[in-house]
Design a protein around this motif. Structure first.
Motif, PDB file in Angstrom:
ATOM      1  N   HIS A 201       0.804  -1.228   0.000  1.00 25.02           N
ATOM      2  CA  HIS A 201       0.000   0.000   0.000  1.00 25.02           C
ATOM      3  C   HIS A 201       0.831   1.269   0.000  1.00 25.02           C
ATOM      4  O   HIS A 201       0.383   2.307  -0.501  1.00 25.02           O
ATOM      5  CB  HIS A 201      -0.952  -0.024   1.192  1.00 25.02           C
ATOM      6  N   GLU A 202       2.044   1.226   0.543  1.00 26.73           N
ATOM      7  CA  GLU A 202       2.849   2.447   0.577  1.00 26.73           C
ATOM      8  C   GLU A 202       3.302   2.874  -0.810  1.00 26.73           C
ATOM      9  O   GLU A 202       3.715   4.017  -1.001  1.00 26.73           O
ATOM     10  CB  GLU A 202       4.057   2.262   1.495  1.00 26.73           C
ATOM     11  N   ARG A 203       3.216   1.974  -1.806  1.00 26.94           N
ATOM     12  CA  ARG A 203       3.682   2.306  -3.151  1.00 26.94           C
ATOM     13  C   ARG A 203       2.666   3.120  -3.960  1.00 26.94           C
ATOM     14  O   ARG A 203       3.021   3.717  -4.976  1.00 26.94           O
ATOM     15  CB  ARG A 203       4.030   1.023  -3.927  1.00 26.94           C
ATOM     16  N   PHE A 204       1.417   3.147  -3.533  1.00 24.17           N
ATOM     17  CA  PHE A 204       0.432   3.970  -4.244  1.00 24.17           C
ATOM     18  C   PHE A 204       0.741   5.448  -4.013  1.00 24.17           C
ATOM     19  O   PHE A 204       1.152   5.852  -2.925  1.00 24.17           O
ATOM     20  CB  PHE A 204      -0.984   3.666  -3.755  1.00 24.17           C
ATOM     21  N   LYS A 255     -17.521   1.280 -13.153  1.00 24.14           N
ATOM     22  CA  LYS A 255     -16.072   1.144 -13.288  1.00 24.14           C
ATOM     23  C   LYS A 255     -15.449   1.444 -11.925  1.00 24.14           C
ATOM     24  O   LYS A 255     -15.765   2.468 -11.306  1.00 24.14           O
ATOM     25  CB  LYS A 255     -15.550   2.114 -14.345  1.00 24.14           C
ATOM     26  N   VAL A 256     -14.558   0.581 -11.455  1.00 26.82           N
ATOM     27  CA  VAL A 256     -14.025   0.746 -10.106  1.00 26.82           C
ATOM     28  C   VAL A 256     -12.545   0.370 -10.079  1.00 26.82           C
ATOM     29  O   VAL A 256     -12.093  -0.468 -10.866  1.00 26.82           O
ATOM     30  CB  VAL A 256     -14.830  -0.103  -9.089  1.00 26.82           C
ATOM     31  N   MET A 257     -11.811   1.000  -9.170  1.00 23.14           N
ATOM     32  CA  MET A 257     -10.406   0.692  -8.960  1.00 23.14           C
ATOM     33  C   MET A 257     -10.175   0.508  -7.463  1.00 23.14           C
ATOM     34  O   MET A 257     -10.556   1.365  -6.662  1.00 23.14           O
ATOM     35  CB  MET A 257      -9.515   1.813  -9.505  1.00 23.14           C
ATOM     36  N   LEU A 258      -9.571  -0.617  -7.098  1.00 28.14           N
ATOM     37  CA  LEU A 258      -9.282  -0.918  -5.698  1.00 28.14           C
ATOM     38  C   LEU A 258      -7.802  -0.697  -5.435  1.00 28.14           C
ATOM     39  O   LEU A 258      -6.950  -1.380  -6.013  1.00 28.14           O
ATOM     40  CB  LEU A 258      -9.650  -2.364  -5.378  1.00 28.14           C
ATOM     41  N   PRO A 280      -4.678  -1.435 -10.867  1.00 30.38           N
ATOM     42  CA  PRO A 280      -3.294  -1.016 -10.609  1.00 30.38           C
ATOM     43  C   PRO A 280      -2.634  -2.099  -9.760  1.00 30.38           C
ATOM     44  O   PRO A 280      -2.829  -2.161  -8.552  1.00 30.38           O
ATOM     45  CB  PRO A 280      -3.471   0.277  -9.816  1.00 30.38           C
ATOM     46  N   CYS A 281      -1.892  -2.994 -10.367  1.00 27.61           N
ATOM     47  CA  CYS A 281      -1.517  -4.238  -9.685  1.00 27.61           C
ATOM     48  C   CYS A 281      -0.263  -4.091  -8.827  1.00 27.61           C
ATOM     49  O   CYS A 281       0.851  -4.206  -9.327  1.00 27.61           O
ATOM     50  CB  CYS A 281      -1.341  -5.366 -10.694  1.00 27.61           C
TER      51      CYS A 281
END
Length: 327
Positions: A201-204, A255-258, A280-281
């Motif tokens: 998560h810190e990379r987002f 449309k969704v992004m997690l 966004p993998c």
């Protein structure tokens, strides 16, 4: 060589993941899936799978799925003799804390966690000396030894409720700095954080979120509270993985992004093929140590068994049970 009978037996399971697992890949999974189902019956075993497990595990061999809080709650009530934790080591320890008389297995003993590695029991003892009398709330993403030094545990889904349940003005909240900062924005309790971070998560970044919005107009962005606060500010909704899933099922965005580990999107998408998932993998290398193959081996050989020193287990169990008592 796979038989037609085996492929026929596992065909209903493939239907659960057809939208996210290509048909040509299924024969590579079918043999292990079939063997795991039989081994579970023979061993009176259950597989608990975190939301970050791959779809062929999550949808095809798991008996209980969910986020850390859901797995902890369900682990406390299972009547199985053997629990296989398809997740990372601290989750298997939590299952063992709540089931001291059962056999708990982790398919790969190397499946760790950057957050759990960011703090030790001695670190917590040092913080208690530095902040005498201040209660310690510890995220479940920690070792049993760290939990044992804590007053109560929390998850990303109940952190605010746990903090406020203590009825005190000041709390040490460990070890995720971003979770603490994000909860701080929602409570008047002063939170003293540790500087641990989740390597997923810190990379987002906020810029990344803005770029995805530009490339995918109308996308609804959901962020996990282990993300930096600046990323949370760019999101439309924030919450634990269970809360993200509930949001998708309730709101049905087109449309969704997690903003979380990439298998989460696959697992929710498998149930909602009508929704367009922007992916966004960011992959967790520790979660991905778990595979169908090593789940099968764990059930065949009863390895790797999780054990906890009783002197550590007793106080760690109290911290987890206090968390489970908070509604």
């Amino acid at each position: 060589m796979l038989t037609e009978a085996l492929l026929s037996r596992t065909a209903p399971l493939y239907e659960r993941v057809r939208g996210v697992v290509p048909a040509f890949e299924w024969p590579a999974f079918a043999g292990d899936v079939d063997a795991i189902l039989e081994l579970k019956r023979r061993r009176n075993a259950v597989v608990l799978a975190h939301n970050y497990q791959t779809p062929e595990i999550f949808h095809c061999v798991a008996d209980i799925v969910g986020d850390s809080l859901a797995l902890a709650r369900e682990a406390a009530t299972t009547d199985a003799d053997v629990i296989v934790l398809a997740g990372v080591h601290f989750m298997a320890e939590t299952a063992k804390l709540l089931n001291p008389g059962k056999t708990v297995l982790i398919p790969d003993a190397r499946a760790g966690c950057s957050l759990a590695d960011s703090i030790t029991a001695e670190d917590v003892r040092a913080l208690r000396r530095q902040y005498p009398g201040v209660p310690v709330v510890t995220y479940v993403n920690t070792s049993a030894a760290v939990k044992a030094e804590s007053d109560v545990c929390c998850t990303s889904g109940n952190a605010k409720a746990v903090v406020e349940s203590l009825g005190v003005p000041r709390v040490l909240m460990l070890p995720d700095e971003f979770l603490a900062r994000n909860v701080q924005a929602e409570t008047d309790v002063e939170l003293i954080p540790w500087r641990g971070h989740c390597e997923v998560h810190e990379r987002f970044t906020p810029a990344e979120v803005r770029e995805f919005r530009e490339a995918h107009p109308g996308v609804v962005v959901l962020a996990h509270p282990e993300c930096p606060p600046e990323v949370m500010a760019e999101a439309d909704f924030s919450g634990s993985t269970a809360m993200m899933q509930d949001f998708v099922e309730r709101e049905r965005p087109a449309k969704v992004m997690l903003l979380t580990e990439c298998s989460m999107s696959d697992n929710v998408a498998a149930r909602h093929p009508e929704i367009d998932f922007v992916r966004p993998c960011n992959l967790c290398p520790h979660m991905k140590r778990i595979s169908l193959g090593n789940i099968r081996r764990a059930l065949e050989t009863l390895t790797h068994e999780v054990t906890i020193d009783p002197a550590v287990a007793a106080p760690a169990r109290r911290a987890v049970e206090r968390m489970l008592a908070v509604r």
